[in-house]
Design a protein around this motif. Structure first.
Motif, PDB file in Angstrom:
ATOM      1  N   ILE A 295      -7.923   3.838 -10.172  1.00 22.97           N
ATOM      2  CA  ILE A 295      -7.873   4.998  -9.281  1.00 22.97           C
ATOM      3  C   ILE A 295      -7.284   6.184 -10.031  1.00 22.97           C
ATOM      4  O   ILE A 295      -7.828   7.289 -10.021  1.00 22.97           O
ATOM      5  N   ARG A 296      -6.178   5.931 -10.728  1.00 23.41           N
ATOM      6  CA  ARG A 296      -5.509   7.017 -11.445  1.00 23.41           C
ATOM      7  C   ARG A 296      -6.422   7.586 -12.527  1.00 23.41           C
ATOM      8  O   ARG A 296      -6.605   8.798 -12.632  1.00 23.41           O
ATOM      9  N   ASP A 297      -7.043   6.708 -13.305  1.00 22.70           N
ATOM     10  CA  ASP A 297      -7.856   7.190 -14.415  1.00 22.70           C
ATOM     11  C   ASP A 297      -9.127   7.878 -13.947  1.00 22.70           C
ATOM     12  O   ASP A 297      -9.554   8.878 -14.512  1.00 22.70           O
ATOM     13  N   THR A 298      -9.750   7.343 -12.888  1.00 20.46           N
ATOM     14  CA  THR A 298     -11.006   7.905 -12.411  1.00 20.46           C
ATOM     15  C   THR A 298     -10.800   9.267 -11.743  1.00 20.46           C
ATOM     16  O   THR A 298     -11.615  10.167 -11.894  1.00 20.46           O
TER      17      THR A 298
ATOM     18  N   GLU B 257       4.108   5.421  -5.678  1.00 22.69           N
ATOM     19  CA  GLU B 257       4.004   5.385  -7.137  1.00 22.69           C
ATOM     20  C   GLU B 257       2.991   6.408  -7.650  1.00 22.69           C
ATOM     21  O   GLU B 257       3.231   7.111  -8.620  1.00 22.69           O
ATOM     22  N   TRP B 258       1.832   6.495  -6.966  1.00 23.59           N
ATOM     23  CA  TRP B 258       0.842   7.514  -7.359  1.00 23.59           C
ATOM     24  C   TRP B 258       1.446   8.910  -7.247  1.00 23.59           C
ATOM     25  O   TRP B 258       1.293   9.738  -8.137  1.00 23.59           O
TER      26      TRP B 258
ATOM     27  N   ALA C 119       0.839  -1.203   0.000  1.00 25.12           N
ATOM     28  CA  ALA C 119       0.000   0.000   0.000  1.00 25.12           C
ATOM     29  C   ALA C 119       0.875   1.255   0.000  1.00 25.12           C
ATOM     30  O   ALA C 119       0.576   2.226  -0.714  1.00 25.12           O
ATOM     31  N   CYS C 120       1.954   1.224   0.776  1.00 31.93           N
ATOM     32  CA  CYS C 120       2.836   2.391   0.828  1.00 31.93           C
ATOM     33  C   CYS C 120       3.622   2.544  -0.470  1.00 31.93           C
ATOM     34  O   CYS C 120       3.830   3.653  -0.965  1.00 31.93           O
TER      35      CYS C 120
ATOM     36  N   VAL D 218      -3.197  11.212  -4.037  1.00 29.94           N
ATOM     37  CA  VAL D 218      -4.112  10.451  -3.186  1.00 29.94           C
ATOM     38  C   VAL D 218      -3.786  10.867  -1.752  1.00 29.94           C
ATOM     39  O   VAL D 218      -2.658  10.712  -1.302  1.00 29.94           O
ATOM     40  N   PRO D 219      -4.773  11.449  -1.023  1.00 29.84           N
ATOM     41  CA  PRO D 219      -4.431  12.056   0.270  1.00 29.84           C
ATOM     42  C   PRO D 219      -3.921  11.053   1.313  1.00 29.84           C
ATOM     43  O   PRO D 219      -3.036  11.377   2.095  1.00 29.84           O
TER      44      PRO D 219
END
Ligand code: C2E
Ligand code: MG
Ligand code: MG
Ligand code: MG
Length: 281
Positions: free
Chosen positions: A270-273, A104-105, A98-99, A112-113
């Motif tokens: 997530i990235r695309d939305t 990466e995001w 997850a981290c 992503v907060p």
């Protein structure tokens, strides 16, 4: 049938039971090797501000794909993994992954907060959870505030001596601490006052019945009251319909998670939305 089995002395060893035990054995054998065999991945379900749709956080949910067992939902294996102790290694993998994904995001410009990770009570009993969290955050260069840990009431019931110290250390790092599925378990109200937590997640068990079911409405109101009077943040789980949303907003619950907004999504989804919403200027 059961009568014949009784006469033969086979009551406790029916084919059904044998099959169950075999299934359990297979599950646990595969589970033991699943981390090393790279069989897990995470999907991410957004927690949104129900007033404007803004993403507050994403919750990491584990998925298991095994070549002979197929897709196994966490409800079918987390309990086993807790019994065998495999959850400790799995939980460690989840925290890392997850981290890593948050990093990466971020590197792709997607803000992503926060990522919320489910933590088993077993992870509080063994190794020092606070130090492993600190190490993982450092490894990926993330501030504590980028991470939320969700634990169940079971953690409170176990009441390991180190639990309070672990909570204090995690909170010191800025990690957000939340009680998941609140209201389902033994109501450990006494612990709620003692623990340095930030929030509660109202169990979907109650959200799904509103506004028709009176006792579900009552539980939602009671949990809202508890959260308000203790100054805790509240997230509603299992928000599936507009009626759920309207009811929760009217109760004063602003943050919701559920199929009305999105199911668990792959990192790419997530990235695309949320690209437009979360991309850096
Ligand atoms: P949870 O932490 O309470 O996660 C919410 C569960 O509800 C997820 O199921 C999610 O897919 C589902 N859900 C979300 N929105 C809705 C909705 O609107 N309606 C309905 N009916 N369901 C909704 P999932 O992914 O199958 O996970 C089940 C449970 O397994 C989780 O409940 C959590 O307790 C556990 N779990 C999942 N991932 C992990 C993990 O990495 N570590 C640990 N220790 N437990 C995990
Ligand atoms: Mg959760
Ligand atoms: Mg939950
Ligand atoms: Mg749950």
């Amino acid at each position: 049938d059961s009568k014949r089995r009784g006469r033969n002395g086979w009551q406790t060893f029916t084919p059904e039971l044998a099959e169950q035990q075999l299934h359990r054995l297979q599950l646990e054998t595969h589970l033991r090797r699943a981390v090393n065999n790279d069989e897990f991945h995470l999907v991410y379900q957004p927690q949104v501000d129900m007033r404007d749709g803004g993403v507050i956080a994403v919750e990491a949910l584990i998925r298991w794909r095994n070549h002979s067992l197929g897709e196994i939902r966490p409800d079918k294996f987390i309990d086993h993994a807790e019994t065998t102790g495999d959850i400790v290694g799995i939980g460690d993998w989840v925290l890392h992954e997850a981290c890593r994904q948050m990093r990466e995001w971020q590197e792709g410009g997607l803000k992503v907060p926060r990522v919320a990770v489910n933590v088993s009570y077993r992870q509080f009993l063994g190794e020092d959870l606070a130090s492993s969290v600190a190490a993982v955050l450092a490894e990926y260069g993330l501030p504590g505030a980028a991470l939320e840990l969700e634990f169940t009431e079971r953690v409170l019931i176990e009441d390991a001596p180190a639990t309070l110290r672990t909570f204090a250390a995690l909170r010191e790092m800025g990690v957000m601490l939340t009680i998941d599925d609140f209201g389902e378990g033994y109501s450990a109200l006494n612990y709620l006052r003692r623990l340095p937590i930030h929030g509660l997640k109202l169990s979907q068990l109650f959200v799904q019945g509103v506004p028709e079911n009176h006792s579900d409405v009552a539980v939602c109101q009671a949990v809202t009251g508890i959260a308000k009077s203790l100054g805790l943040e509240l997230v509603a789980e299992g928000v599936e319909t507009e009626r759920h949303r309207a009811f929760l907003l009217q109760l004063g619950i602003h943050v919701g998670q559920g199929f009305l907004f999105a199911p668990g999504l792959t990192p790419e989804q997530i990235r695309d939305t949320y690209r437009t919403m979360l991309m850096q200027a």
